[in-house]
Structures are given as C-alpha cells and as structure tokens.
Design an enzyme around this catalytic site. Sequence first.
Site, PDB file in Angstrom:
ATOM      1  N   SER A   1     -10.671  -0.224   3.557  1.00  0.00           N
ATOM      2  CA  SER A   1      -9.637  -0.455   4.645  1.00  0.00           C
ATOM      3  C   SER A   1      -9.146   0.998   5.202  1.00  0.00           C
ATOM      4  CB  SER A   1      -8.498  -1.146   4.462  1.00  0.00           C
ATOM      5  OG  SER A   1      -8.806  -2.514   3.950  1.00  0.00           O
TER       6      SER A   1
ATOM      7  N   ARG B   1       0.821  -1.311  -0.132  1.00  0.00           N
ATOM      8  CA  ARG B   1      -0.065   0.149  -0.178  1.00  0.00           C
ATOM      9  C   ARG B   1       0.908   1.407  -0.054  1.00  0.00           C
ATOM     10  NH1 ARG B   1      -3.276  -3.559  -0.562  1.00  0.00           N
ATOM     11  NH2 ARG B   1      -5.533  -3.584   0.253  1.00  0.00           N
TER      12      ARG B   1
ATOM     13  N   GLU C   1      -4.656   4.223   6.598  1.00  0.00           N
ATOM     14  CA  GLU C   1      -4.295   3.922   5.036  1.00  0.00           C
ATOM     15  C   GLU C   1      -4.883   5.211   4.125  1.00  0.00           C
ATOM     16  OE1 GLU C   1      -6.098   2.121   1.907  1.00  0.00           O
ATOM     17  OE2 GLU C   1      -5.706   0.081   2.668  1.00  0.00           O
TER      18      GLU C   1
HETATM   19  N1  EPU Z   1     -10.366 -10.430  10.606  1.00  0.00           N
HETATM   20  C1  EPU Z   1     -10.723 -10.612  11.710  1.00  0.00           C
HETATM   21  N2  EPU Z   1     -11.944  -9.413  12.197  1.00  0.00           N
HETATM   22  C2  EPU Z   1     -12.185  -8.709  11.253  1.00  0.00           C
HETATM   23  C3  EPU Z   1     -11.661  -8.699   9.930  1.00  0.00           C
HETATM   24  C4  EPU Z   1     -10.708  -9.388   9.675  1.00  0.00           C
HETATM   25  O1  EPU Z   1     -10.502 -11.332  12.680  1.00  0.00           O
HETATM   26  O2  EPU Z   1     -13.146  -7.881  11.499  1.00  0.00           O
HETATM   27  C5  EPU Z   1      -9.439 -11.545  10.156  1.00  0.00           C
HETATM   28  C6  EPU Z   1      -9.940 -12.571   9.309  1.00  0.00           C
HETATM   29  O3  EPU Z   1     -10.651 -13.671   9.927  1.00  0.00           O
HETATM   30  C7  EPU Z   1      -8.868 -12.776   8.408  1.00  0.00           C
HETATM   31  C8  EPU Z   1      -7.852 -11.935   8.493  1.00  0.00           C
HETATM   32  O4  EPU Z   1      -8.216 -11.067   9.452  1.00  0.00           O
HETATM   33  O5  EPU Z   1      -8.307 -14.187   9.103  1.00  0.00           O
HETATM   34  C9  EPU Z   1      -7.812 -11.183   7.084  1.00  0.00           C
HETATM   35  O6  EPU Z   1      -9.120 -10.557   6.614  1.00  0.00           O
HETATM   36  P1  EPU Z   1      -9.464 -10.223   5.345  1.00  0.00           P
HETATM   37  O7  EPU Z   1      -9.366 -11.345   4.284  1.00  0.00           O
HETATM   38  O8  EPU Z   1     -10.855  -9.502   5.238  1.00  0.00           O
HETATM   39  O9  EPU Z   1      -8.257  -9.207   4.737  1.00  0.00           O
HETATM   40  P2  EPU Z   1      -7.590  -7.939   5.461  1.00  0.00           P
HETATM   41  O10 EPU Z   1      -6.095  -8.228   5.576  1.00  0.00           O
HETATM   42  O11 EPU Z   1      -8.310  -7.525   6.529  1.00  0.00           O
HETATM   43  C10 EPU Z   1      -6.637  -6.952   3.176  1.00  0.00           C
HETATM   44  C11 EPU Z   1      -6.796  -5.710   2.463  1.00  0.00           C
HETATM   45  C12 EPU Z   1      -8.141  -5.416   1.871  1.00  0.00           C
HETATM   46  C13 EPU Z   1      -8.296  -6.492   0.728  1.00  0.00           C
HETATM   47  C14 EPU Z   1      -8.372  -7.909   1.537  1.00  0.00           C
HETATM   48  C15 EPU Z   1      -8.241  -8.955   0.911  1.00  0.00           C
HETATM   49  C16 EPU Z   1      -5.452  -4.023   3.801  1.00  0.00           C
HETATM   50  C17 EPU Z   1      -5.190  -2.920   4.500  1.00  0.00           C
HETATM   51  N3  EPU Z   1      -6.578  -4.556   3.451  1.00  0.00           N
HETATM   52  O12 EPU Z   1      -7.695  -6.817   4.238  1.00  0.00           O
HETATM   53  O13 EPU Z   1      -8.215  -4.396   1.004  1.00  0.00           O
HETATM   54  O14 EPU Z   1      -9.801  -6.535   0.199  1.00  0.00           O
HETATM   55  O15 EPU Z   1      -6.985  -7.885   2.381  1.00  0.00           O
HETATM   56  O16 EPU Z   1      -7.234  -9.215  -0.037  1.00  0.00           O
HETATM   57  O17 EPU Z   1      -4.293  -4.767   3.354  1.00  0.00           O
HETATM   58  C18 EPU Z   1      -8.877  -1.841   1.082  1.00  0.00           C
HETATM   59  O18 EPU Z   1      -7.199  -1.604   1.029  1.00  0.00           O
HETATM   60  O19 EPU Z   1      -9.401  -0.991   1.052  1.00  0.00           O
HETATM   61  C19 EPU Z   1      -8.991  -3.164   0.989  1.00  0.00           C
HETATM   62  C20 EPU Z   1     -10.417  -3.619   1.389  1.00  0.00           C
END
Ligand code: EPU
Length: 336
Positions: free
Chosen positions: A236, A162, A332
Amino acid sequence: MINQNISLKDYNTFGIEASAKHFARFSSIKQLAELFLDKRFQEPKLIIGGGSNLLLTKNFNGLVLKNEIIGKEIVLENDYEIILKVGAGEIWHNFVLFCVESNYGGIENMSLIPGSVGAAPMQNIGAYGVELKSVFVSLEAFHIETGKVHSFDKEKCKFGYRDSIFKNSHKDQYIITSVTFRLTKKPTFNTSYGAINQELERMGVTELSVKSISDAVINIRRTKLPDPAKIGNSGSFFKNPVLTNKVFANIKQNHPEIASYPNGENHTKVAAGWLIEQAGWKGKTIGNYGVHKNQALVLVNYGGATGSEIYELSQKIIDSVKANFGVELQREVNII
Ligand code: EPU
C-alpha cells in the site's frame, strides 16, 4: 566492511536504481555501535531492513546500514503460550512460516507481508483484521544519540493505525534491534475479514487452523497484490484515510457505494483503493510504472522507473482524489 558507491536496487522492493555513497551490514548491536562511532563516517545514515516501505527518489549521500541481526530466543513457554524474542533482521514472512509450522497462533493473518521483523512495529503492520500490536510484548532499540539500548513496552510504542512513536516523536532516533512476541498455543481465529471466509470455503477447509488461515491469506494476497520479486512495489503506497463521520456522511451522500469501515465512535476509515479507483487511476500505466490493475492502493515499477517519477505519480493521485472527494491521502511509504 564498508563498501563505496553501492547500488541499492536489490535492497528496495520497488526495485529503484539509486546508489549509496557508503554501505555496510551489521549483525549485532556491537557492530552497529562501532559503525556509528566510526569517525570516518560521520555522515547521514539510512537503516534498511527488507526495504519494503521505501521509495528512493535520489542517491543517498551517506552510509546505508542493512540490519542483519537474526535469531529467535524463547523467553517463556508453557502449555498455553510462547514468548519469543526475534532479531530485527529476520524476514517477516519467514518468521510467520516458522510460527505456522510450529502451530503458534497470532500472526497467521499477516502472512506474506514483505519486510523485516524490525520494521513491523515501526508502522504497526496489519492485514485481514489483525495488527502487530495484538501479539507485541516489547522491543529493544539502539538509541543513536547515546549508543544505549532501550526497551519499549506496548504502551511506550504508542501504536496506532500504521503508526508508532518511531514515526512521530522518536523518528530517526532509534534502530530497532529485536522484537518480542506473545504467541498462543490455543489459537482463536480471526476470520472477520470477509475475503478470508470466502477463500477458506473455496479451499474446502472445514476445520480452521493456523495453517489454513495462513494459506488463505497467502492465496488472497497472491491474487490481489503484485509479488515484489516480479513487479517492483512497496505494498500500500497510501494509508486508508480516517474521516470524521460528518465529512464521511457528505461523501456518502453522493457516493452511497463507498467502501468504508467504522473507526471508533466518531470516525470512519475509507478505502483509499476505492477513492483512487473512482478517480480513474486503477491499472493506469505511464511508460514503465503505474497503478496496479488489481489494487489501486499499490504503485508499481515495471522496471527502470525512477523514484521521482513514482513520487510525481503519487502527487497526481493525491491531487486528483482531493479534487474529486475533498480527501487528502497520506503516503504510507518512507520517501528518501
Ligand atoms: N477497493 C477498491 N478498489 C481498489 C482496491 C480496493 O474499490 O482498487 C475496495 C475493495 O473493494 C474493498 C476495500 O476497498 O471493499 C478494501 O480493499 P482491500 O481488502 O484490498 O484492503 P485495503 O483497505 O485496500 C488494507 C491494507 C493492506 C492489507 C489489506 C487487507 C492499508 C493501507 N492497506 O488495504 O495492507 O493487506 O487491507 O487487510 O491499510 C500494506 O500495508 O502494504 C498492505 C497491503
């Protein structure tokens, strides 16, 4: 044409009510240069694309410029790949859909990310195991100080998680006017991200295609992430923090179930959504704004919240995660 005292509510996906002293659109580099040279408007400028990574905490006392440079141009095409130069003002997801329909592979995992093509390299957007830099060839950007257009290849952009040079040493110095992508006609698919496989299975897909992956990603995002057209948000709000393995090991000792991914040899990336949820914020609503119920990384405006209210909430979350885990979350989104 330059308008005065314009509401920016429709130009930021958070749906925050704030105004711009002056507002104009540009659809060519020539128009952009004219606006910058206009003696009547030697005042702060804010460039917006899709307005999807923006939190407006106050009225903007200057000239807001909306990038509307559109168009797609074939730079090179053969049996294996196509190189496309795309106007920065194109809507990102429309470009993804165009590639999916044409069966050009490379960006299907990044379906439905809000925002414009020009904003994508700024923060090296990414989702479901794929980042923009993997299809990026180069970009052109207007240098504000000299009015010249400079070209940046992948190396020059210094992409990170990012992150790019445009968020660091070149911050506020350039306006991206076009982005050139390399897409493949012989796609290999990235389904490394667990949820994609599960969704493909649920959909009954037996043969992978650019379209089926895109559909799976769209389905997952629709269930987890709020649609900005219905509930104001900017995806995010925080980055996933990258910790040294040592710091991570300390946290893991007390929280063995922590969601994390290895990040190089010495670092681990931790899911900020997990940290925020554990700190008790998931689904929390304060009046007309709060933390999304399905993804704690996303702050939402249910209608009528101010940018400073949302900013204050984000500060409370940062303080609370710090107190609980000793980890300092970074925002972010761009705060204005
Ligand atoms: N999780 C939780 N609680 C929550 C949310 C997530 O425990 O409320 C845990 C989930 O269970 C999972 C892990 O966190 O094990 C990852 O969650 P998720 O797959 O939703 O991905 P993320 O790491 O939270 C990132 C990006 C998103 C992107 C997703 C999918 C960043 C800051 N965010 O989120 O990007 O869609 O991966 O690849 O890197 C964005 O940048 O606007 C965005 C939505």
